[in-house]
Scaffold this active site. Structure first.
Site, PDB file in Angstrom:
ATOM      1  N   PRO A   1     -49.796 -82.740  14.237  1.00  0.00           N
ATOM      2  CA  PRO A   1     -50.396 -81.493  14.714  1.00  0.00           C
ATOM      3  C   PRO A   1     -50.105 -80.344  13.740  1.00  0.00           C
ATOM      4  CG  PRO A   1     -49.173 -82.583  16.468  1.00  0.00           C
ATOM      5  CD  PRO A   1     -48.862 -83.311  15.204  1.00  0.00           C
ATOM      6  N   CYS A   2     -51.096 -79.513  13.491  1.00  0.00           N
ATOM      7  CA  CYS A   2     -50.958 -78.481  12.467  1.00  0.00           C
ATOM      8  C   CYS A   2     -49.823 -77.503  12.752  1.00  0.00           C
ATOM      9  CB  CYS A   2     -52.269 -77.742  12.261  1.00  0.00           C
ATOM     10  SG  CYS A   2     -52.874 -76.900  13.730  1.00  0.00           S
ATOM     11  N   HIS A   3     -49.454 -77.294  14.014  1.00  0.00           N
ATOM     12  CA  HIS A   3     -48.370 -76.348  14.287  1.00  0.00           C
ATOM     13  C   HIS A   3     -47.009 -76.918  13.885  1.00  0.00           C
ATOM     14  CE1 HIS A   3     -48.211 -78.764  17.991  1.00  0.00           C
ATOM     15  NE2 HIS A   3     -46.941 -78.391  18.075  1.00  0.00           N
TER      16      HIS A   3
END
Length: 57
Positions: free
Chosen positions: A11-13
């Site tokens: 996930p990009c976060h």
């Protein structure tokens, strides 16, 4: 990816900048939203080795 039966999806976060810094985050809420999501997942910001914590599932 066509030859990889199990693609790695991060996930990009959870992606950190060099040196374990938060880096950028273009979703609504910016870095505040990124920090809240990481905290909800149990990641302690400012830990001894944030790269290890950010990818601990």
């Amino acid at each position: 990816m066509a030859n990889n039966p199990i693609p790695l999806i991060i996930p990009c976060h959870r992606v950190l900048a060099a040196g374990g810094k938060l880096g950028g985050f273009s979703a609504p809420g910016g870095l505040d939203a990124k920090m809240r999501m990481l905290e909800l997942e149990g990641v302690r910001l400012g830990a001894a080795d944030p790269a290890q914590q950010a990818f601990a599932f």
